[in-house]
Design an enzyme around this catalytic site. Sequence first.
Site, PDB file in Angstrom:
ATOM      1  CB  ALA A   1      -1.475   0.322  -3.834  1.00  0.00           C
TER       2      ALA A   1
ATOM      3  CG  HIS B   1      -4.664   4.661  -3.308  1.00  0.00           C
ATOM      4  ND1 HIS B   1      -3.954   4.453  -2.143  1.00  0.00           N
ATOM      5  CD2 HIS B   1      -5.068   3.432  -3.725  1.00  0.00           C
ATOM      6  CE1 HIS B   1      -3.935   3.161  -1.863  1.00  0.00           C
ATOM      7  NE2 HIS B   1      -4.603   2.529  -2.814  1.00  0.00           N
TER       8      HIS B   1
ATOM      9  CG  ASN C   1      -1.720   1.267   1.375  1.00  0.00           C
ATOM     10  OD1 ASN C   1      -2.667   1.463   0.623  1.00  0.00           O
ATOM     11  ND2 ASN C   1      -1.366   2.124   2.332  1.00  0.00           N
ATOM     12  CD  GLU C   2      -1.730   5.650   0.278  1.00  0.00           C
ATOM     13  OE1 GLU C   2      -1.225   6.106   1.315  1.00  0.00           O
ATOM     14  OE2 GLU C   2      -2.842   6.032  -0.158  1.00  0.00           O
ATOM     15  N   PRO C   3       3.510   2.712  -1.518  1.00  0.00           N
ATOM     16  CG  PRO C   3       4.381   1.726  -3.434  1.00  0.00           C
ATOM     17  CD  PRO C   3       3.096   1.951  -2.715  1.00  0.00           C
TER      18      PRO C   3
END
Length: 549
Positions: A264, A321, A218-220
């Site tokens: 993501a 996102h 998630n959101e690296p």
Amino acid sequence: MKKARKILSLVLVIAMLAVMTSCSGLGRETVMVPTDIYASKSYDMNIVIDFITETKEISPYIYGINQYGNEENLDEANFTAIRQGGNRMTAYNWETNASNAGADWYHSSDSNLSDSDEPADCVRTLSEEAKENGITYKLTTLQMAGYVAADKSGQVSEENTAPSERFNEVIFRSDGEFPDTPDLTDGVVYMDEYVNYIINMLGDSTSKTGIQGYSLDNEPALWAGTHSRVHPDPVTIEELCSKSAELAAIVKELDPNAEIFGPALYGYTAYDHLADDDDSTEWKELKEENGYNWFLDCYLDYMCQASEEAGVRLLDVLDIHYYSESARVSDEDRLQSVRTLYEEGFSENSWIGQWCMNNVPILPTIQASIDEYYPGTKLAISEYNFGGENISGTIAEAEALGCYADMGVYLATIWGGNDCQFAGIRLYTNYDGDSSSFGDTLISTTTDDVSLSSAYAATNDDGLITLMITNKDSSLNENAIIDLTSSDTIYTAAAVYAVYDETYEIQLINVVESSETNIFEITLPPYCAAMVVLSDDVTDFPNIIADSE
């Protein structure tokens, strides 16, 4: 019985039309209209439904929700997909269900996600909640940042940044046979064991209880900020891409039909250059050597080449996102904010409108990247929210879902959500309270001015036309003239379901006859999102019976 019900329905409708005709100031086509909603002045809007242009299939999974924080809201709408993700999942330890909040809450490692010590309890709960609420597509998150919470003992200090006893190392592939239960003493969590455990517990991705999709963390691009105890340095392009390909290959070995989602990314700047400055050495060199427009090109290209080498597709769904920047400015800007995703030449009131117009509209630009670097990859927006604590949030949500249908989005799951936003989703999934929904095949539709009114139409096997219309004006009624003259079918009646006040309840505000062949004239109140259901047979609206009894 069905024939008798239709006859009764027709009699009731005719009776209501006759009553309304005798009422002063009301036209012959108007039924069940609260007169106080049409008190203000009006503007005209032509809406044309084009039955000649090729139609598009709509993915059923765009009406989704994120699980975290929404366990009590899953029955708000007939959601079709659910995602288990967010910042908590990056440092989630599947063996014990410990997780770390990162900067969201004092870098606390605790039992926030689950009090249970049973392995993979979070995924078990996801499956159970999805089954209970009739949700068919389940997406969970795999861990790639390097470490996960080792305990549930609370705040982690900077001195205990990983590697330390407060974290267990993440290793993608284990040696030997998979154990029935994980080893809690080795200081390591294995991702292949995790996926195998899920399959043994719930079934594979083809089963009703299994997991259909796996997200590659998630959101690296935000790891260094959000999860500085786990991954204190900014992620590099090489690290993210190589880890993504490696972990995806493992999932495909264990569950070939599961879909892989990545990367993501949290928002526009990450789409553009991940976690690097725009002129950093790594990104600058890759961009110049390969002619990439933005980082999404690079990621798609890497995953495509890795897939060719592995002999299996390693990225099924490109996942982003999207939190609108202009929607945060004002209600008026929120009502226009969705246009950044789809409209050529539109410039929103934010830094994106000022500095990033080369990639606007965003969704067509992303699709162009997919088509060039990894054709066939689907598109997901696994976190989004256009905000709004009032009817502007309903209108923006309704337009967003129409946009997702038009732009071919495969899966969309709202993050958070409130009553006004859920009302926008219900208009698509349960507009009449009897689980009637927007069609599954999109028909090309235009309005005179999308700044005032957006419209999306669809049909399905029952022959009804469902038409989403918004009125973005805060003070004027919208006189919508709906043109279906390109259709061979003669449509004779329309039911108008709308959300137009702060109750956020969907109300049947009109039943309308065509004013001439395949032309309908309806009036929408100010600040309104409506689902207009058009039929060639007025008796297709059986709910009118219940409303009149």
